[in-house]
Design a protein around this motif. Structure first.
Motif, PDB file in Angstrom:
ATOM      1  N   ASN A  57       0.827  -1.204   0.000  1.00 19.27           N
ATOM      2  CA  ASN A  57       0.000   0.000   0.000  1.00 19.27           C
ATOM      3  C   ASN A  57       0.864   1.258   0.000  1.00 19.27           C
ATOM      4  O   ASN A  57       1.436   1.633   1.028  1.00 19.27           O
ATOM      5  CB  ASN A  57      -0.915  -0.012   1.222  1.00 19.27           C
ATOM      6  CG  ASN A  57      -2.084   0.927   1.064  1.00 19.27           C
ATOM      7  OD1 ASN A  57      -2.294   1.495  -0.004  1.00 19.27           O
ATOM      8  ND2 ASN A  57      -2.839   1.115   2.118  1.00 19.27           N
ATOM      9  N   ILE A  58       0.956   1.939  -1.152  1.00 15.28           N
ATOM     10  CA  ILE A  58       1.804   3.118  -1.314  1.00 15.28           C
ATOM     11  C   ILE A  58       0.961   4.372  -1.117  1.00 15.28           C
ATOM     12  O   ILE A  58      -0.106   4.515  -1.702  1.00 15.28           O
ATOM     13  CB  ILE A  58       2.459   3.137  -2.715  1.00 15.28           C
ATOM     14  CG1 ILE A  58       3.219   1.833  -2.957  1.00 15.28           C
ATOM     15  CG2 ILE A  58       3.389   4.333  -2.839  1.00 15.28           C
ATOM     16  CD1 ILE A  58       4.289   1.525  -1.947  1.00 15.28           C
ATOM     17  N   SER A  73       4.851   4.368   2.510  1.00 19.63           N
ATOM     18  CA  SER A  73       3.901   3.258   2.544  1.00 19.63           C
ATOM     19  C   SER A  73       3.367   3.097   3.958  1.00 19.63           C
ATOM     20  O   SER A  73       3.827   3.749   4.897  1.00 19.63           O
ATOM     21  CB  SER A  73       4.577   1.955   2.091  1.00 19.63           C
ATOM     22  OG  SER A  73       5.453   1.473   3.095  1.00 19.63           O
ATOM     23  N   GLY A 355       1.293   5.210  -7.114  1.00 17.42           N
ATOM     24  CA  GLY A 355       1.291   4.563  -5.813  1.00 17.42           C
ATOM     25  C   GLY A 355      -0.037   3.891  -5.616  1.00 17.42           C
ATOM     26  O   GLY A 355      -1.071   4.554  -5.491  1.00 17.42           O
TER      27      GLY A 355
END
Length: 1021
Positions: A57-58, A73, A355
């Motif tokens: 998860n960015i 992140s 992202g």
């Protein structure tokens, strides 16, 4: 005449296909407006945990001035150089990489302080020094409430404005303290969530309070300037329960701001006096972007605006008049990353970084040369292993695959099965524009979506003595074609006008093959057929029937090159793909000129197809990737699945050229290649030193990268490894080549290949200059970067030690010289003593013997003179023995000294009725004596005993030897008459004793008293 796919279709079939297309497009109705919406399929290079990310998860992406990407992140921070991810986290083992919190929500590069501010949601701020890459400050965040979480931040002057779940926090960088937040224009003094902050060109701060609106504060005084109520940002038809939430912002210029909100895209135009004109639906048409929840915004240098929605991603033009949806080419078991974008970042080369909830993605904005086909997302039909592709026109083609025969519409990405019950190995258009497809049982004619046996059209296929399983087809003219068999039956020359097929194999003539195995048939520019087999090539001349068999041997193994899969002509040479060996360059007389393989940059030696593109490049498919060979520069550029290919694995006979495009298939589909989109790589990698690993006698030292230009190594170093990296995000970083040289040691650079480090061992202390260069995939080298290496010397390598060593050596030589000189002087003294003894003692004795002998001869009563001659001879002999004993090095202990003394003293004492006593300590017998010491002690003791016998009138003499530390204590005493020390005048005997004691290194002490005897004592001085 070209046959269109619908030329022979029935109306019913047409309507079915139309319905399928409409269903295929139906998912777009949910993300697009009612108007036709453009879709751009692009390639996304993906980075996830497999490449080094600690989580998927960015949340935020930025690029600093040194060229590093920093990726925030939910599980820490990563610094990315195109190859490696360096992780910073709360639980990092090194203090230099330890953050204050684990969930990183926002990043900000501070160019004034040359640092990176890292905002963690639950704890506060971490400050990273961009010169060293080390965390140098952790700043706890004050909590407004227990459920408070930090979300975003912006910098204005010396202050960081931080948005959280419970409002605003302000950190003063200079004072290193948090300041009171300003009073916002919010109802009932409530604290509202802040997810977006904007700082305008005047330094004033726009704080977006969710559900409340925007408050604009003076960046210096923190005073409230203006406020925009939420109602003004909501569309007129918004319900009363609609709560405005602003997630991101993007400044188009100094007076235009875009807002990403839960209620769609909003545009705010403002004057220097903060007079506003708000567009709640900035797109002219009723576009979904006006109302769909928007997560993030970004923009490139051309004004294109990238808009990340909840389930889609769009690229809009600068005036917001139109937009295009971005989607990935469908791949096996992959999610469309454009549907889960949290943040977007456009770098200085206009490449888009994503992202996502699944990791980090990169897509280049320039047109890709690749268009892969694998999956129809609407029908879920997929292509497994494509053996052959037959283009019909610019939009349509057929594919022969291991799971069937398929029709593909390139524009709509629609795939339809014509036969999915058995594998197909070849599909092609013959000289009469009839589509033919071959499986392992029969040859079929393809008409639209219908299949029928080809023998119904060409009965001569039934007359063949074998099943016609084909792998390639060449039209020779308007009536004759060549078909290569895939079942070792040679080739077929098919005459469609005469309706017959002629078999050519090893046993036919005058056209004959060197082998029945056919991998490929190529017609060269002279009209000859080149039939490629496993270990040879057969050249057939159909105009003047004849053949020639050619083989080429490896110069090292002397074995024939095999397996020959493909051939093309370019620049006067034949270029032949030899599986396992690479590319063979052969001249017009079929002489081997050169070979190119992985050692020259080819991506894989398992070469399948070779395409000539305008005599400038060769496009080469292999068992692992695709290579583009520049015929002028003789250099390779390699491409892989990450660059947009269907996969890294191609099939041996799957390759077709049509209308300037190349079609190449393999595992998981096929790729349409546009060679005109292969752009030369002009940028070179941005090179930097990454870290240094120093092995010392005390352990391992590991330091991160340094902005400085020198490295000083400790004196106890054993080996140092210097790591570097060429930042090349847009080509495969694994293709970057390196070379280095140490200026003081090497004249030319040393190639390292892909190795991105150099280890140094055993260098002498001093200053060295390490130069490193990096090259991109096209072989363009960067300017060298330089690192000064200072190797500190060990203590025995220092200048002062060398000087001390030289001085010590000189001192040693001087000492040896002095010692040798002393030895010579001692020997000279011994010689002098011996000469003196010979002269004084033996000489006088011999002279007396001479006198007494003459007197004995002259006088009649000679007995007394002869007796004295005898005594003199006896005395001379004793003196000579004493001298010989002194010179004998083997008799160097006290035991030998005592034995010699007793030989002299006992007979003499017995003759005078004197008792000779000895008190010798047992430990003294083995004590070693020097030659000079032994001689002088012997003469002193002998003289003392002799004096006691002659002058003392004693009855006993005692010799005492005791240990005195490491030396001896010696005394000779008698019980004779003694003498008065005060009135005593020393004679020659006493003077000799004192002189000999000094020469032996002893101090003498003579003690006497009348009637109390005499004591001669010797002790080491």
């Amino acid at each position: 005449m070209r046959i269109h796919i619908f030329d022979r279709c029935k109306t019913k079939t047409y309507m079915c296909r139309l319905l399928v297309w409409l269903l295929a497009l139906s998912p777009l109705w949910f993300v697009c407006d009612s108007h036709a919406q453009d879709i751009d399929n692009v390639v996304v290079r993906k980075y996830s945990q497999a490449e080094g990310l600690s989580t998927y998860n960015i949340r935020k992406i930025i690029k600093d001035r040194q060229g590093f990407f920093w990726i925030a992140s939910q599980d820490g921070l990563h610094r990315f150089d195109g190859i490696n991810f360096l992780t910073y986290s709360k639980s990092a083992p090194k203090t230099s990489r330890k953050l204050i919190g684990i969930d990183v929500r926002d990043l900000l590069e501070d160019t004034v302080n040359n640092c990176l501010w890292v905002l963690s949601s639950e704890n506060g701020l971490s400050r990273i020094d961009l010169r060293t890459g080390n965390v140098n400050q952790l700043i706890p965040s004050p909590y407004i409430n227990n459920d408070d979480w930090n979300i975003c931040m912006r910098k204005s002057g010396e202050r960081l404005w931080i948005g959280s779940f419970r409002g605003i926090k302000i950190y003063n960088i200079n004072s290193r303290r948090f300041e009171p937040a300003p009073a916002a224009d919010t109802s009932a003094g409530e604290r509202h969530e802040v997810r977006s902050i904007f700082c305008d060109v005047r330094g004033n701060v726009w704080v977006c309070f969710n559900g409340q609106g925007i408050s604009i504060f003076n960046g210096r005084t923190k005073e409230l300037i203006r406020a925009i109520p939420a109602a003004q940002l909501l569309p007129p038809h918004a319900s009363k329960d609609s709560r405005l939430r602003i997630f991101d912002n993007l400044a188009l210029d100094d007076s235009t701001l875009l807002l990403a909100t839960r209620q769609g895209l909003k545009q705010v135009n403002f004057s220097p006096q903060y007079q506003f004109r708000i567009r709640t639906a900035p797109f002219a048409r009723d576009a979904i972007i006006n109302t769909a929840p928007i997560r993030c915004l970004s923009r490139d240098s051309h004004g294109n605006i990238f808009i990340g929605m909840t389930d889609a991603f769009a690229r809009a033009n600068s005036d917001l008049s139109a937009f295009t949806l971005l989607e990935e080419f469908p791949r096996v078991a992959e999610t469309n990353w454009f549907e889960s974008v949290n943040t977007a970042y456009v770098d200085n080369q206009d490449n888009l970084w994503l992202g996502c909830q699944f990791g980090l993605g990169l897509t280049r904005q320039q047109p890709s040369p690749f268009q892969p086909f694998f999956l129809d997302k609407a029908s879920h039909i997929r292509l497994d292993r494509v053996y052959s592709v037959c283009p019909l026109n610019s939009q349509e083609c057929y594919a022969a695959s291991s799971n069937g025969l398929f029709y593909i519409n390139k524009r709509t990405k629609h795939i339809q099965a014509l036969d999915d019950k058995r594998p197909y190995y070849h599909v092609f258009k013959n000289a009469r524009n009839i589509i033919q497809a071959a499986n392992n049982e029969e040859m079929l004619q393809v008409t639209g979506l219908q299949l029928q046996p080809i023998a119904q059209l060409y009965p001569f296929y039934n007359e063949l003595p074998f099943k016609c399983i084909t792998n390639n087809y060449i039209p020779l003219n308007d009536s004759v074609s060549c078909l290569g068999t895939d079942n070792s039956e040679g080739i077929l020359l098919i005459n469609y006008r005469q309706q017959k097929a002629t078999v050519v194999n090893r046993s036919t003539g005058p056209l004959r093959l060197g082998a029945d195995v056919v991998n490929m048939v190529y017609q060269d520019r002279r009209g000859r057929l080149l039939v490629l087999s496993d270990k040879l090539l057969t050249v057939l001349n159909t105009a003047k029937p004849g053949y020639q068999v050619v083989q080429w041997e490896d110069s090292i193994s002397h074995q024939p090159y095999s397996i020959l899969f493909d051939c093309c002509e370019a620049n006067g040479y034949y270029w032949i793909g030899a599986y396992g060996s690479g590319i063979l360059q052969v001249d017009s007389a079929f002489r081997l000129v050169n070979t190119y393989s992985t050692r020259d940059g080819l991506c894989n030696d398992g070469v399948y197809k070779v395409f000539n593109v305008k005599d400038s490049i060769l496009v080469i498919t292999t068992n692992n990737g695709l290579s583009v060979f520049d015929l002028t520069r003789k250099s390779f550029t390699n491409y892989y699945e990450n660059d947009g290919l269907h996969s890294n694995v191609f099939e041996e006979s799957s390759g077709t050229a049509s209308n300037g495009l190349l079609y190449a298939g393999g595992v998981n589909g096929f790729t349409v290649i546009d060679p005109m989109r292969f752009t030369p790589v002009t940028s070179v990698p941005q090179l930097y030193f990454r870290n240094f690993s120093i092995q010392t006698t005390a352990g391992l030292l590991d330091t991160s990268f340094m902005a400085g230009a020198s490295l000083e190594l400790p004196a106890n170093w054993l080996q140092t490894t210097i790591f570097f990296a060429g930042i090349d995000y847009y080509a495969d970083p694994g293709r970057v080549q390196y070379r280095y040289r140490i200026r003081e040691l090497h004249k030319t650079p040393i190639a390292l290949g892909n190795q991105h480090f150099v280890s140094l061992v055993g260098l002498s202390p001093g200053v060295y200059h390490l130069e490193v260069q990096a090259a991109n995939g096209a072989g363009a080298w960067s300017e060298p970067i330089e690192l000064q290496l200072i190797f500190s010397p060990r203590w025995y390598q220092t200048w002062w030690f060398r000087i001390a060593l030289i001085l010590a050596s000189l001192g040693l030589f001087y000492g040896l010289y002095r010692y040798r000189l002393a030895q010579l002087k001692k020997e000279e003294r011994i010689r002098a003593h011996i000469a003196s003894d010979l002269h004084d003692d033996i000489g006088s004795t011999l002279n007396s013997i001479k006198v007494y002998a003459n007197l004995a001869m002259m006088k009649p009563d000679s007995a007394i003179y002869l007796m004295r001659v005898k005594e003199g001879v006896h005395s001379a002999i004793a003196s000579v023995k004493d001298m010989v004993w002194v010179l004998d090095d083997k008799k160097d202990t006290v035991d030998h000294l005592i034995s010699r003394l007793l030989q002299f003293a006992e007979p003499l004492c017995d003759a005078h009725n004197i008792v000779l006593k000895k008190e010798i300590d047992e430990a003294c017998y083995s004590h070693k004596l020097g030659k000079e010491e032994r001689r002088n002690l012997y003469m002193i003791i002998k003289e003392s005993i002799n004096n006691s016998i002659k002058y003392a009138g004693c009855t006993s003499i005692e010799l005492t030897i005791k240990p005195n530390g490491r030396h001896l204590s010696i005394s000779v005493s008698d019980d004779g008459s003694g003498f008065n020390m005060e009135s005593f005048v020393p004679g020659n005997g006493i003077r000799n004793i004192r002189m000999r004691a000094r020469e032996a290194g002893y101090e003498e002490k003579i003690t006497a008293a009348p009637g109390q005897g005499t004591v001669v004592a010797l002790a080491r001085s």
